[in-house]
Design an enzyme around this catalytic site. Structure first.
Site, PDB file in Angstrom:
ATOM      1  CD  GLU A 154       1.815  -5.646   1.192  1.00 17.90           C
ATOM      2  OE1 GLU A 154       2.616  -5.333   0.458  1.00 17.90           O
ATOM      3  OE2 GLU A 154       0.444  -5.785   1.001  1.00 17.90           O
ATOM      4  CE  LYS A 157       7.288  -1.927  -8.002  1.00 22.08           C
ATOM      5  NZ  LYS A 157       8.092  -1.442  -6.796  1.00 22.08           N
ATOM      6  CG  ASN A 214      -2.221  -0.705  -2.718  1.00 22.92           C
ATOM      7  OD1 ASN A 214      -1.295  -0.114  -3.110  1.00 22.92           O
ATOM      8  ND2 ASN A 214      -2.658  -1.603  -1.806  1.00 22.92           N
ATOM      9  CB  CYS A 266      -3.130  -4.853  -3.740  1.00 20.61           C
ATOM     10  SG  CYS A 266      -1.793  -5.781  -2.947  1.00 20.61           S
TER      11      CYS A 266
END
Length: 447
Positions: A154, A157, A214, A266
């Site tokens: 995925e 945000k 990320n 994250c």
């Protein structure tokens, strides 16, 4: 299509609701009976703009259902999305116990072909472990059933997750199965009509893509915070620097805003997990370790500024804190810089009067009742009786406050801004002493 989602946390609930909203028949499964009952009653356990009406609409239409029954969940969907948590283990690596528990359950209950989709953020090689877990349970049942394991990370945000899902920049799918590819194309067809956003690759590359994305964004943040700290010492203004480098299209303006560090569910755990993955295969990632180290230090910058202003004597001081969530438009406080600030203030003997538009209940849940914490109903109430104001989160309602009222209410006309929300010259006109991140020699910094 019939789709099962394991996990009704942030990723699972957004994924399930948006897939149902596109017409799919979705069943969300969770072991938390209380959470499932609340969802059945239309109560959303997380704050995410736009999510609640989508959940309620599709639940009322019968396209989105909730269960705690594993047998029912596995029987329901051709696709079995695994969207459970992967919290950091003690060494920083991702804990896969919940992912593998779901894989085991699928193997125990499936009776026909399934596409098992790893939606959780998982280390490279997890799909192999999921496949082995499913196969082992089928072997125990003496069954020969076909299934495919797919990586479909995925890219949501927090605060904009619904829009990100409905209008994705890209849809990454890792698979070596033509059959699974065809199924995933059908699932995502409603989100892929204008132009092809789907990028197919091998499974390990898909798993690495999520972590790399990320880690890259976290690297940009830590780099800018490093330059901001340098700007303070050199008498430069990091906001001018940001505009100067952002105008270069090779760099751009995204994720080059300096501040008091990144948080959330994250970036911190994914940077740590990728560094541990590198270590596990005999490679030491100096850059990833530095990104994490810079962010750790950056989360202490606000306290250092407060302590410096009061010359180290914080006993009996009261600090107003605006913003508790790790970013705007969420109530998520995981790894939030505000937590580092408040805990440091308490250890130094100070009191906190805090306000956040959405994270008050979460703050209460985390810290309970404390004599040195007052949760206030408005941002104005948080100022009353406070010595100074510290801003940790750039919520919209903090952008244009009544500066004259701030001067009159605070014991000392001081704002320490962890998000560089204001222009120093403007605050000078109100008689406010303003300290931000990386804004020249008028800023003090530890050391």
């Amino acid at each position: 299509m019939k789709i099962t989602i394991f996990g009704t946390g942030y990723v699972g609930l957004v994924t399930g609701a948006c897939l149902a909203d596109s017409g799919h028949d979705v069943l969300c499964m969770d072991v938390d009976q209380g959470k499932i009952e609340r969802l059945r009653n239309g109560q959303i356990p997380i704050y995410e703009p736009g999510l609640e009406p989508i959940v309620r609409h599709n639940a009322d239409a019968g396209r989105l259902k909730f269960t705690t029954d594993t047998t029912e969940a596995v029987a329901h969907g051709l696709l079995q999305f695994i969207a459970v948590g992967t919290p950091p283990d003690e060494d920083g690596s991702a804990d896969l116990q919940y992912v593998l528990a779901v894989a085991k359950s699928i193997g125990q209950h499936m009776d026909d072909y399934k596409v098992v989709v790893d939606k959780s953020t998982v280390p490279v090689g997890t799909a192999d472990k999921v496949r082995d877990a499913v196969r082992l349970e089928l072997d125990h049942r003496n069954l020969e059933l076909d299934f495919d394991v797919v990586s479909n990370p995925e890219f949501l945000k927090e605060g904009a997750a619904v829009n990100d899902f409905m209008k994705p920049d890209r849809i990454i799918v890792g698979t070596n199965s033509d059959r699974a590819e065809e199924v995933l194309r059908e699932v995502y067809y409603p989100f892929n009509r204008n132009h092809d956003r789907m990028i197919f690759m091998d499974i390990r590359s898909a798993e690495l893509t999520k972590y790399a994305a990320n880690a890259m964004l976290a690297t940009k943040i830590s780099f800018m915070n490093e330059v901001a700290n340098l700007a303070e010492r050199l008498g430069a203004d990091i906001e001018a620097v940001r505009r100067g480098i952002g105008s270069d299209p090779r760099i751009g303006y995204h994720f080059i805003y300096p501040g008091c560090g990144y948080g959330g569910s994250c970036f911190p755990k994914d940077v740590q997990a990728l560094a541990r993955t590198a270590h596990g295969c005999g490679y030491e990632s100096k850059l990833l370790n530095a990104v994490e180290a810079v962010n750790y230090d950056q989360k202490h910058v606000l306290f250092d500024k407060v302590s410096h202003y009061f010359q180290g004597d914080l006993a009996n001081k009261t600090v107003a804190v605006w913003g508790l969530s790790f970013k705007p438009n969420t109530d998520d406080m995981r790894e939030a810089p505000a937590r580092t600030l408040m805990e440091s203030l308490w250890e130094a003997g100070a009191r906190v009067q805090a306000f956040d538009p959405e994270a008050m209940e979460e703050t209460q849940r985390i810290y309970g009742n404390r004599d040195d914490l007052q949760l206030c109903g408005t941002k104005e109430q948080a100022l009353r009786g406070a010595d100074i104001l510290v801003i940790c989160t750039e919520w919209k309602e903090f952008r244009s406050p009544d500066f004259e009222a701030i001067v009159k209410t605070l014991k000392e006309p001081v704002i320490i801004d962890g998000r560089n929300m204001y222009e120093p010259q403007m605050l000078d006109r109100y008689g406010l002493i303003y300290y931000a991140i990386g804004r020249g020699r008028n800023q003090f910094s530890a050391g």
